[in-house]
Design a protein around this motif. Structure first.
Motif, PDB file in Angstrom:
ATOM      1  N   GLU A 145      19.846  -5.590   0.720  1.00 33.77           N
ATOM      2  CA  GLU A 145      19.668  -5.114  -0.645  1.00 33.77           C
ATOM      3  C   GLU A 145      21.030  -4.806  -1.260  1.00 33.77           C
ATOM      4  OE1 GLU A 145      17.254  -1.605  -0.722  1.00 33.77           O
ATOM      5  OE2 GLU A 145      15.781  -2.409   0.696  1.00 33.77           O
ATOM      6  N   LEU A 146      21.056  -4.709  -2.588  1.00 42.81           N
ATOM      7  CA  LEU A 146      22.203  -4.170  -3.296  1.00 42.81           C
ATOM      8  C   LEU A 146      21.894  -2.736  -3.692  1.00 42.81           C
ATOM      9  CD1 LEU A 146      23.161  -7.147  -5.645  1.00 42.81           C
ATOM     10  CD2 LEU A 146      24.032  -6.643  -3.355  1.00 42.81           C
ATOM     11  N   VAL A 147      22.910  -1.895  -3.724  1.00 38.61           N
ATOM     12  CA  VAL A 147      22.697  -0.480  -3.995  1.00 38.61           C
ATOM     13  C   VAL A 147      22.131  -0.256  -5.399  1.00 38.61           C
ATOM     14  CG1 VAL A 147      24.486   0.320  -2.415  1.00 38.61           C
ATOM     15  CG2 VAL A 147      25.089  -0.183  -4.783  1.00 38.61           C
ATOM     16  N   PHE A 148      21.399   0.822  -5.530  1.00 35.80           N
ATOM     17  CA  PHE A 148      20.882   1.286  -6.812  1.00 35.80           C
ATOM     18  C   PHE A 148      21.527   2.636  -7.076  1.00 35.80           C
ATOM     19  CE2 PHE A 148      16.720   2.285  -9.338  1.00 35.80           C
ATOM     20  CZ  PHE A 148      17.388   2.053 -10.526  1.00 35.80           C
ATOM     21  N   GLY A 149      22.648   2.633  -7.790  1.00 34.39           N
ATOM     22  CA  GLY A 149      23.397   3.854  -8.032  1.00 34.39           C
ATOM     23  C   GLY A 149      23.195   4.384  -9.431  1.00 34.39           C
ATOM     24  N   SER A 150      24.096   5.260  -9.863  1.00 36.11           N
ATOM     25  CA  SER A 150      23.985   5.883 -11.175  1.00 36.11           C
ATOM     26  C   SER A 150      24.377   4.933 -12.297  1.00 36.11           C
ATOM     27  CB  SER A 150      24.872   7.130 -11.239  1.00 36.11           C
ATOM     28  OG  SER A 150      26.230   6.785 -11.016  1.00 36.11           O
ATOM     29  N   SER A 151      25.000   3.812 -11.964  1.00 33.68           N
ATOM     30  CA  SER A 151      25.442   2.835 -12.965  1.00 33.68           C
ATOM     31  C   SER A 151      25.219   1.428 -12.421  1.00 33.68           C
ATOM     32  CB  SER A 151      26.933   3.042 -13.275  1.00 33.68           C
ATOM     33  OG  SER A 151      27.444   1.977 -14.037  1.00 33.68           O
ATOM     34  N   HIS A 195      25.175   6.441 -21.849  1.00 36.49           N
ATOM     35  CA  HIS A 195      25.489   7.743 -21.267  1.00 36.49           C
ATOM     36  C   HIS A 195      26.979   7.839 -20.961  1.00 36.49           C
ATOM     37  CE1 HIS A 195      21.256   8.485 -21.081  1.00 36.49           C
ATOM     38  NE2 HIS A 195      21.039   7.480 -20.248  1.00 36.49           N
ATOM     39  N   THR A 196      27.490   9.065 -20.892  1.00 41.84           N
ATOM     40  CA  THR A 196      28.918   9.264 -20.652  1.00 41.84           C
ATOM     41  C   THR A 196      29.195  10.331 -19.595  1.00 41.84           C
ATOM     42  OG1 THR A 196      29.025  10.846 -22.506  1.00 41.84           O
ATOM     43  CG2 THR A 196      29.544   8.527 -22.986  1.00 41.84           C
ATOM     44  N   PRO A 197      28.492  10.318 -18.480  1.00 37.97           N
ATOM     45  CA  PRO A 197      28.815  11.284 -17.409  1.00 37.97           C
ATOM     46  C   PRO A 197      30.007  10.797 -16.592  1.00 37.97           C
ATOM     47  CG  PRO A 197      26.981   9.929 -16.703  1.00 37.97           C
ATOM     48  CD  PRO A 197      27.336   9.472 -18.107  1.00 37.97           C
ATOM     49  N   TRP A 198      31.201  10.844 -17.187  1.00 38.65           N
ATOM     50  CA  TRP A 198      32.376  10.215 -16.590  1.00 38.65           C
ATOM     51  C   TRP A 198      32.664  10.731 -15.188  1.00 38.65           C
ATOM     52  CZ3 TRP A 198      32.024   6.440 -19.408  1.00 38.65           C
ATOM     53  CH2 TRP A 198      32.122   6.436 -20.797  1.00 38.65           C
ATOM     54  N   GLN A 199      32.499  12.054 -14.966  1.00 40.90           N
ATOM     55  CA  GLN A 199      32.800  12.589 -13.647  1.00 40.90           C
ATOM     56  C   GLN A 199      31.867  12.007 -12.593  1.00 40.90           C
ATOM     57  OE1 GLN A 199      35.368  15.305 -12.652  1.00 40.90           O
ATOM     58  NE2 GLN A 199      34.906  13.831 -11.039  1.00 40.90           N
ATOM     59  N   LEU A 200      30.585  11.908 -12.935  1.00 41.26           N
ATOM     60  CA  LEU A 200      29.603  11.318 -12.013  1.00 41.26           C
ATOM     61  C   LEU A 200      29.964   9.873 -11.710  1.00 41.26           C
ATOM     62  CD1 LEU A 200      26.750  11.795 -10.636  1.00 41.26           C
ATOM     63  CD2 LEU A 200      25.811  10.647 -12.655  1.00 41.26           C
ATOM     64  N   TYR A 201      30.237   9.085 -12.750  1.00 43.81           N
ATOM     65  CA  TYR A 201      30.573   7.681 -12.549  1.00 43.81           C
ATOM     66  C   TYR A 201      31.857   7.533 -11.728  1.00 43.81           C
ATOM     67  CZ  TYR A 201      27.142   6.417 -16.180  1.00 43.81           C
ATOM     68  OH  TYR A 201      25.992   6.227 -16.906  1.00 43.81           O
ATOM     69  N   ASP A 202      32.834   8.376 -12.017  1.00 41.03           N
ATOM     70  CA  ASP A 202      34.100   8.318 -11.293  1.00 41.03           C
ATOM     71  C   ASP A 202      33.888   8.626  -9.813  1.00 41.03           C
ATOM     72  OD1 ASP A 202      37.064   8.079 -11.459  1.00 41.03           O
ATOM     73  OD2 ASP A 202      37.010  10.156 -10.810  1.00 41.03           O
ATOM     74  N   ASN A 203      33.141   9.687  -9.527  1.00 36.52           N
ATOM     75  CA  ASN A 203      32.857  10.052  -8.133  1.00 36.52           C
ATOM     76  C   ASN A 203      32.174   8.910  -7.390  1.00 36.52           C
ATOM     77  OD1 ASN A 203      33.898  12.603  -8.597  1.00 36.52           O
ATOM     78  ND2 ASN A 203      31.915  13.593  -8.819  1.00 36.52           N
ATOM     79  N   HIS A 204      31.241   8.257  -8.060  1.00 36.86           N
ATOM     80  CA  HIS A 204      30.464   7.213  -7.396  1.00 36.86           C
ATOM     81  C   HIS A 204      31.265   5.928  -7.221  1.00 36.86           C
ATOM     82  CE1 HIS A 204      26.356   9.249  -8.446  1.00 36.86           C
ATOM     83  NE2 HIS A 204      27.138   9.962  -7.655  1.00 36.86           N
ATOM     84  N   LEU A 205      32.157   5.630  -8.160  1.00 42.11           N
ATOM     85  CA  LEU A 205      33.035   4.476  -7.968  1.00 42.11           C
ATOM     86  C   LEU A 205      33.965   4.691  -6.782  1.00 42.11           C
ATOM     87  CD1 LEU A 205      34.005   3.460 -11.615  1.00 42.11           C
ATOM     88  CD2 LEU A 205      32.728   2.081  -9.960  1.00 42.11           C
ATOM     89  N   ILE A 206      34.471   5.904  -6.635  1.00 43.73           N
ATOM     90  CA  ILE A 206      35.320   6.218  -5.488  1.00 43.73           C
ATOM     91  C   ILE A 206      34.529   6.085  -4.190  1.00 43.73           C
ATOM     92  CG2 ILE A 206      36.619   8.058  -4.347  1.00 43.73           C
ATOM     93  CD1 ILE A 206      37.357   9.078  -7.186  1.00 43.73           C
ATOM     94  N   ALA A 207      33.282   6.563  -4.206  1.00 41.08           N
ATOM     95  CA  ALA A 207      32.427   6.433  -3.021  1.00 41.08           C
ATOM     96  C   ALA A 207      32.157   4.972  -2.694  1.00 41.08           C
ATOM     97  CB  ALA A 207      31.110   7.188  -3.238  1.00 41.08           C
TER      98      ALA A 207
END
Length: 224
Positions: free
Chosen positions: A130-136, A176-188
């Motif tokens: 599967e491919l991940v289903f993340g916040s973005s 949506h603009t939850p930049w901190q959430l998106y940033d954290n998840h890209l790093i992960a």
């Protein structure tokens, strides 16, 4: 077409993955004519690519690209997100594609049926095949790139902030603009893809350096 048929088809190559950040408007689409590209959601309607793969959480975004001759293959989930602007009751994949999707649409069968929000952890929330289903949607795009064998992934327009107060490339639907959430998840995702696939993840700066040629960037460390 099955997701497994895309495995390692670009083994060892560099794949360019597109978000919708405002930095894209400082780039020339022709730069990418000879590159392997993965578009996310509706970006090619605002930044035309000669040839590209597409990934989206949203069936409407895929449907709008089905007749684009530059779109090679689209990948979307068997579950359609209900959060696309202007939608209210989109359901499972069948409503959009019929019982058999077009030959150039791959359906990603999900184990986890909802994005994990702040608890997203690709090492725990992804299942093999599967491919991940993340916040973005861009998480699925970069996972697709790794699945296709990318040695290097270069993110384009994954800004996680604003440039000159613009959230996204001009004309793109507001989101949506939850930049901190998106940033954290890209790093992960970067860490996880390195561990699982040996893939390196970078980001394209369209300016000569981080001074941004006088443009103003505001991101997760700036006051709202």
């Amino acid at each position: 077409m099955k997701l497994s048929q895309l495995a390692d088809i670009h083994e060892g190559e560099t794949i360019w993955v597109f978000g919708s950040g405002a930095s894209i408007q400082f780039l020339d689409p022709a730069f990418f004519d000879d590159k392997v590209c993965i578009a996310t959601n509706l970006i090619t309607q605002h930044f035309p690519l000669r040839e590209y793969y597409l990934f989206s959480h949203y069936h409407p975004a895929v449907k709008q690209s089905l007749n684009d001759p530059g779109m090679v293959v689209a990948v979307t989930h068997d579950l359609c997100s209900t959060r696309w602007p202007g939608t209210s009751s989109y359901g499972e994949g069948e409503w959009c594609f019929g019982r058999t999707p077009p030959a150039h649409v791959v359906i990603n069968e999900l184990t986890f049926r909802e994005p994990m929000g702040s608890s997203f952890d690709p090492s725990r929330h992804n299942k093999d095949g599967e491919l991940v289903f993340g916040s973005s949607s861009i998480h699925g795009s970069i996972h697709l790139a790794a699945h296709m064998g990318a040695r290097n992934i270069v993110l384009v327009g994954a800004d996680c902030g604003t440039i000159d107060n613009m959230h996204r490339v001009e004309g793109y639907p507001a989101g949506h603009t939850p930049w901190q959430l998106y940033d954290n998840h890209l790093i992960a995702m970067k860490k996880w893809l390195g561990q699982k696939y040996g893939t390196r993840v970078y980001s394209l700066n369209p300016f000569v350096n981080f001074n941004l040629e006088g443009h103003k960037f505001q991101g997760v460390h700036d006051a709202s």
